[in-house]
Design a protein around this motif. Structure first.
Motif, PDB file in Angstrom:
ATOM      1  N   ASN A 241     -29.190  12.311   1.928  1.00 37.38           N
ATOM      2  CA  ASN A 241     -28.084  12.452   2.936  1.00 37.38           C
ATOM      3  C   ASN A 241     -28.621  12.925   4.117  1.00 37.38           C
ATOM      4  OD1 ASN A 241     -25.837  12.050   1.358  1.00 37.38           O
ATOM      5  ND2 ASN A 241     -25.862  14.102   0.725  1.00 37.38           N
ATOM      6  N   SER A 242     -29.753  13.860   4.324  1.00 30.98           N
ATOM      7  CA  SER A 242     -30.338  14.472   5.895  1.00 30.98           C
ATOM      8  C   SER A 242     -30.998  12.987   6.241  1.00 30.98           C
ATOM      9  CB  SER A 242     -31.259  15.498   5.302  1.00 30.98           C
ATOM     10  OG  SER A 242     -32.431  14.910   4.522  1.00 30.98           O
ATOM     11  N   LYS A 243     -31.629  12.355   5.474  1.00 31.46           N
ATOM     12  CA  LYS A 243     -32.269  10.999   6.296  1.00 31.46           C
ATOM     13  C   LYS A 243     -31.306  10.041   6.701  1.00 31.46           C
ATOM     14  CE  LYS A 243     -36.168   7.538   5.284  1.00 31.46           C
ATOM     15  NZ  LYS A 243     -37.056   7.123   4.270  1.00 31.46           N
ATOM     16  N   MET A 244     -30.150   9.959   5.667  1.00 35.56           N
ATOM     17  CA  MET A 244     -29.172   9.034   6.295  1.00 35.56           C
ATOM     18  C   MET A 244     -28.621   9.654   7.730  1.00 35.56           C
ATOM     19  SD  MET A 244     -25.419   8.181   4.675  1.00 35.56           S
ATOM     20  CE  MET A 244     -24.742   9.876   4.882  1.00 35.56           C
ATOM     21  N   ILE A 245     -28.202  10.741   7.889  1.00 36.02           N
ATOM     22  CA  ILE A 245     -27.753  11.397   8.956  1.00 36.02           C
ATOM     23  C   ILE A 245     -28.659  11.201  10.378  1.00 36.02           C
ATOM     24  CG2 ILE A 245     -26.963  13.600  10.060  1.00 36.02           C
ATOM     25  CD1 ILE A 245     -24.945  12.581   8.187  1.00 36.02           C
ATOM     26  N   SER A 246     -29.991  11.624   9.877  1.00 36.41           N
ATOM     27  CA  SER A 246     -30.911  11.178  11.027  1.00 36.41           C
ATOM     28  C   SER A 246     -30.959   9.792  11.333  1.00 36.41           C
ATOM     29  CB  SER A 246     -32.410  11.776  10.477  1.00 36.41           C
ATOM     30  OG  SER A 246     -32.671  10.899   9.357  1.00 36.41           O
ATOM     31  N   SER A 247     -31.012   9.228  10.633  1.00 33.28           N
ATOM     32  CA  SER A 247     -30.916   7.416  10.819  1.00 33.28           C
ATOM     33  C   SER A 247     -29.539   7.097  11.856  1.00 33.28           C
ATOM     34  CB  SER A 247     -30.731   6.670   9.570  1.00 33.28           C
ATOM     35  OG  SER A 247     -32.224   6.944   8.830  1.00 33.28           O
ATOM     36  N   LEU A 248     -28.323   7.786  11.737  1.00 33.42           N
ATOM     37  CA  LEU A 248     -27.260   7.587  12.620  1.00 33.42           C
ATOM     38  C   LEU A 248     -27.596   7.950  13.887  1.00 33.42           C
ATOM     39  CD1 LEU A 248     -24.611   8.792   9.962  1.00 33.42           C
ATOM     40  CD2 LEU A 248     -25.158   6.083  10.400  1.00 33.42           C
ATOM     41  N   GLY A 249     -28.580   8.734  14.118  1.00 38.95           N
ATOM     42  CA  GLY A 249     -28.761   9.090  15.585  1.00 38.95           C
ATOM     43  C   GLY A 249     -29.760   8.294  15.932  1.00 38.95           C
ATOM     44  N   LYS A 250     -30.379   7.311  15.485  1.00 33.84           N
ATOM     45  CA  LYS A 250     -31.169   6.562  16.131  1.00 33.84           C
ATOM     46  C   LYS A 250     -30.718   5.609  17.376  1.00 33.84           C
ATOM     47  CE  LYS A 250     -34.684   5.462  12.222  1.00 33.84           C
ATOM     48  NZ  LYS A 250     -35.196   4.700  11.439  1.00 33.84           N
TER      49      LYS A 250
ATOM     50  N   ILE B 153     -26.792   3.807  17.698  1.00 32.29           N
ATOM     51  CA  ILE B 153     -25.857   4.082  18.701  1.00 32.29           C
ATOM     52  C   ILE B 153     -25.549   2.982  19.595  1.00 32.29           C
ATOM     53  CG2 ILE B 153     -25.365   5.641  20.991  1.00 32.29           C
ATOM     54  CD1 ILE B 153     -27.079   7.709  19.346  1.00 32.29           C
ATOM     55  N   PHE B 154     -26.684   2.130  19.920  1.00 31.59           N
ATOM     56  CA  PHE B 154     -26.485   0.870  20.948  1.00 31.59           C
ATOM     57  C   PHE B 154     -25.508  -0.084  20.121  1.00 31.59           C
ATOM     58  CE2 PHE B 154     -27.651  -3.454  21.538  1.00 31.59           C
ATOM     59  CZ  PHE B 154     -27.808  -3.600  23.203  1.00 31.59           C
ATOM     60  N   MET B 155     -25.905  -0.307  18.646  1.00 32.88           N
ATOM     61  CA  MET B 155     -24.793  -1.100  17.997  1.00 32.88           C
ATOM     62  C   MET B 155     -23.775  -0.759  17.881  1.00 32.88           C
ATOM     63  SD  MET B 155     -26.872  -3.843  17.607  1.00 32.88           S
ATOM     64  CE  MET B 155     -25.899  -4.751  16.624  1.00 32.88           C
ATOM     65  N   VAL B 156     -23.256   0.692  17.806  1.00 36.42           N
ATOM     66  CA  VAL B 156     -21.962   0.829  17.695  1.00 36.42           C
ATOM     67  C   VAL B 156     -21.393   0.728  19.028  1.00 36.42           C
ATOM     68  CG1 VAL B 156     -20.541   3.176  17.696  1.00 36.42           C
ATOM     69  CG2 VAL B 156     -22.500   2.802  16.264  1.00 36.42           C
ATOM     70  N   VAL B 157     -21.950   1.047  20.253  1.00 36.26           N
ATOM     71  CA  VAL B 157     -21.240   0.807  21.535  1.00 36.26           C
ATOM     72  C   VAL B 157     -20.991  -0.771  21.652  1.00 36.26           C
ATOM     73  CG1 VAL B 157     -21.788   0.478  23.976  1.00 36.26           C
ATOM     74  CG2 VAL B 157     -22.303   2.608  22.775  1.00 36.26           C
ATOM     75  N   CYS B 158     -21.850  -1.501  21.345  1.00 31.33           N
ATOM     76  CA  CYS B 158     -21.669  -3.022  21.291  1.00 31.33           C
ATOM     77  C   CYS B 158     -20.447  -3.315  20.537  1.00 31.33           C
ATOM     78  CB  CYS B 158     -22.860  -3.893  20.889  1.00 31.33           C
ATOM     79  SG  CYS B 158     -24.204  -3.700  22.160  1.00 31.33           S
ATOM     80  N   MET B 159     -20.266  -2.762  19.219  1.00 28.31           N
ATOM     81  CA  MET B 159     -19.292  -3.070  18.220  1.00 28.31           C
ATOM     82  C   MET B 159     -17.912  -2.762  18.961  1.00 28.31           C
ATOM     83  SD  MET B 159     -18.916  -4.299  15.193  1.00 28.31           S
ATOM     84  CE  MET B 159     -18.103  -4.316  13.592  1.00 28.31           C
ATOM     85  N   PHE B 160     -17.730  -1.623  20.055  1.00 27.25           N
ATOM     86  CA  PHE B 160     -16.564  -1.170  20.673  1.00 27.25           C
ATOM     87  C   PHE B 160     -16.164  -2.627  21.333  1.00 27.25           C
ATOM     88  CE2 PHE B 160     -17.169   3.144  19.780  1.00 27.25           C
ATOM     89  CZ  PHE B 160     -15.879   3.688  19.914  1.00 27.25           C
TER      90      PHE B 160
ATOM     91  N   THR C 257     -28.893   4.022   7.145  1.00 26.08           N
ATOM     92  CA  THR C 257     -27.766   4.249   7.396  1.00 26.08           C
ATOM     93  C   THR C 257     -26.820   4.345   6.263  1.00 26.08           C
ATOM     94  OG1 THR C 257     -27.197   2.452   8.562  1.00 26.08           O
ATOM     95  CG2 THR C 257     -28.297   3.938   9.841  1.00 26.08           C
ATOM     96  N   GLY C 258     -26.969   3.351   5.563  1.00 23.36           N
ATOM     97  CA  GLY C 258     -26.077   3.361   4.328  1.00 23.36           C
ATOM     98  C   GLY C 258     -24.664   2.875   4.458  1.00 23.36           C
ATOM     99  N   ALA C 259     -23.805   3.263   3.614  1.00 20.91           N
ATOM    100  CA  ALA C 259     -22.564   2.662   3.546  1.00 20.91           C
ATOM    101  C   ALA C 259     -21.790   3.353   4.942  1.00 20.91           C
ATOM    102  CB  ALA C 259     -21.649   3.231   2.303  1.00 20.91           C
ATOM    103  N   LEU C 260     -22.272   4.668   4.902  1.00 19.55           N
ATOM    104  CA  LEU C 260     -21.534   5.415   6.128  1.00 19.55           C
ATOM    105  C   LEU C 260     -22.035   4.593   7.416  1.00 19.55           C
ATOM    106  CD1 LEU C 260     -19.992   7.612   7.382  1.00 19.55           C
ATOM    107  CD2 LEU C 260     -22.088   8.830   7.293  1.00 19.55           C
TER     108      LEU C 260
ATOM    109  N   SER D 249     -19.568   1.555   7.707  1.00 13.29           N
ATOM    110  CA  SER D 249     -18.406   2.206   8.143  1.00 13.29           C
ATOM    111  C   SER D 249     -17.937   2.560   9.679  1.00 13.29           C
ATOM    112  CB  SER D 249     -17.964   3.272   7.058  1.00 13.29           C
ATOM    113  OG  SER D 249     -17.739   2.988   5.747  1.00 13.29           O
ATOM    114  N   ILE D 250     -19.018   3.236  10.010  1.00 14.89           N
ATOM    115  CA  ILE D 250     -18.756   3.816  11.457  1.00 14.89           C
ATOM    116  C   ILE D 250     -18.908   2.437  12.316  1.00 14.89           C
ATOM    117  CG2 ILE D 250     -20.355   4.722  13.476  1.00 14.89           C
ATOM    118  CD1 ILE D 250     -21.168   6.783  11.209  1.00 14.89           C
ATOM    119  N   MET D 251     -19.622   1.381  11.974  1.00 14.98           N
ATOM    120  CA  MET D 251     -19.546   0.181  12.614  1.00 14.98           C
ATOM    121  C   MET D 251     -18.283  -0.592  12.547  1.00 14.98           C
ATOM    122  SD  MET D 251     -22.542  -0.643  14.316  1.00 14.98           S
ATOM    123  CE  MET D 251     -22.334  -2.344  14.416  1.00 14.98           C
ATOM    124  N   GLY D 252     -17.654  -0.541  11.559  1.00 10.72           N
ATOM    125  CA  GLY D 252     -16.415  -1.060  11.327  1.00 10.72           C
ATOM    126  C   GLY D 252     -15.314  -0.273  11.870  1.00 10.72           C
TER     127      GLY D 252
END
Length: 392
Positions: free
Chosen positions: A198-207, A211-218, A324-327, A330-333
């Motif tokens: 879980n800790s590695k997944m959470i740290s990957s979400l901060g890369k 974050i760039f891809m999340v902004v683009c997804m908007f 980043t896994g399933a989360l 899910s954050i992207m969608g």
């Protein structure tokens, strides 16, 4: 334990996504039922009544994403089924803005849980063909919108039946996917299989790349779904039956996603996204200056643009940021649907107080920004590939 029947699970997943997609098309048709010439809601009020489909979707994905790893894909899939059933029944019973709002909320939660569970399931079942198979899975989003658009047209415009009959058609694919999932063994998510903590997944979400891809997804989701969800109002002055334009757009999208493997091979995900942004921008501008038969030509250009946006954004994250896994998916969608919930009332306000053309011109700003962002992404990915080759 039963063996995992990947073929049956994939087909059942497509049926579940078909329900999701048909709700988008049917909701677009309901705009005329509940709008100024029907129940009497303004276009801005309609926009607010429809927003739960998107932030409810977002909420379901953000909650469902991490629960997929802990509860398993199977439980989240059945939550989607129950929410879909409640949402469809409530929609049939809707009479005003409040009841439509609540019905749309349950439909949105069902749609979000479908994506939260089934995107990571497909990535897990096809680890070497993620972008290709996610595109094939998402064939059924535009495919379902085509079916839903034609159902709306046939039931209401051709057969002259009530809108409740149109909504009730959703029970057909709902029952099919419920039966197909019944008694099946489901795979573990890829993150669980890889043993990523879980800790590695959470740290990957901060890369920064994530974050760039999340902004683009908007921006990609708003460009596609913000436009198609208000198609009835946007094109009512341009063509006689806007819902047929929606079917036409999504027919092109379905064909494109069905053959996405060849495009992925040639352009790679970053190249596909830049290609999409360019055509989406051109298509939106053409829609502001065309009418009659030429509207379909403009819609074709727009369709070519938005075809690969959603599944390729997910495929990019699944391929290049698997920790980043399933989360992560899910954050992207969820980000994509949240952006649409913001855009819909804004578009409604523009159409109430300015014009449909002004709303389309405003929307075209989004893919214009994406062109710049995806040029940068392509440069970055080429540098990363070069660095990897030098280190090999």
């Amino acid at each position: 334990m039963n063996e995992i029947n990947t073929k049956r699970l994939f087909i059942a997943s497509c049926m579940a996504l078909l329900v999701t997609a048909m709700t988008f098309a049917i909701r677009a048709r309901l705009e005329t039922v509940f709008g100024p010439e029907g129940v009497g809601l303004t276009l801005e009020q309609i926009g607010y009544a429809f927003t739960p489909a998107f932030w409810g979707f977002t909420l379901a994905m953000i909650i469902g994403g991490p629960l997929v790893d802990s509860l398993g894909i199977k439980k989240i899939t059945w939550i989607a089924f129950i929410a879909h059933a409640i949402g469809i029944i409530w929609t049939i019973l809707a009479k005003d803005m409040t009841s439509l709002f609540l019905a749309t909320l349950f439909v949105g939660i069902g749609n979000g849980m479908v994506e939260a569970a089934l995107n990571p399931m497909i990535a897990s079942m096809y680890p070497k063909q993620k972008t290709k198979m996610l595109n094939r899975f998402h064939v059924w989003f535009p495919g379902g919108i085509v079916i839903g658009s034609l159902v709306g047209w046939l039931v209401m415009d051709v057969m002259g039946l009530g809108w409740q009959v149109m909504v009730a058609v959703l029970f057909i694919p709902l029952v099919i996917y419920g039966i197909m999932f019944l008694g099946q063994a489901f795979p573990l998510t890829e993150r669980v299989q890889l043993g990523v903590s879980n800790s590695k997944m959470i740290s990957s979400l901060g890369k920064p790349l994530f974050i760039f891809m999340v902004v683009c997804m908007f921006l990609t989701a708003a460009s596609e779904l913000g436009t198609t969800q208000r198609i009835e109002s946007l094109l009512k002055e341009s063509v006689a039956v806007p819902l047929l334009v929606l079917a036409f757009i999504n027919g092109i999208m379905a064909m494109g996603r069905a053959f996405a493997g060849q495009v992925v091979h040639r352009l790679k995900p970053a190249g596909m996204l830049l290609f999409s942004a360019i055509f989406t921008f051109i298509g939106l501008w053409l829609l502001t200056i065309t009418s009659g038969g030429m509207t379909f030509a403009a819609a074709a250009v727009f369709a070519v643009g938005v075809t690969f946006f959603w599944p390729t954004m997910l495929g990019f994250v699944a391929e290049y940021l698997p920790q980043t896994g399933a989360l992560g998916l899910s954050i992207m969608g969820g980000a994509g649907m949240l952006s649409v919930s913001v855009v819909l009332p804004i578009m409604g306000n523009l159409m109430d107080n300015a014009s449909a053309g002004e709303a389309l011109r405003t929307m075209s700003i989004l893919p214009a920004i994406l062109i710049v962002l995806f040029v940068g992404l392509n440069i970055y990915m080429k540098k990363q590939e070069k660095k990897t080759l030098e280190e090999a």
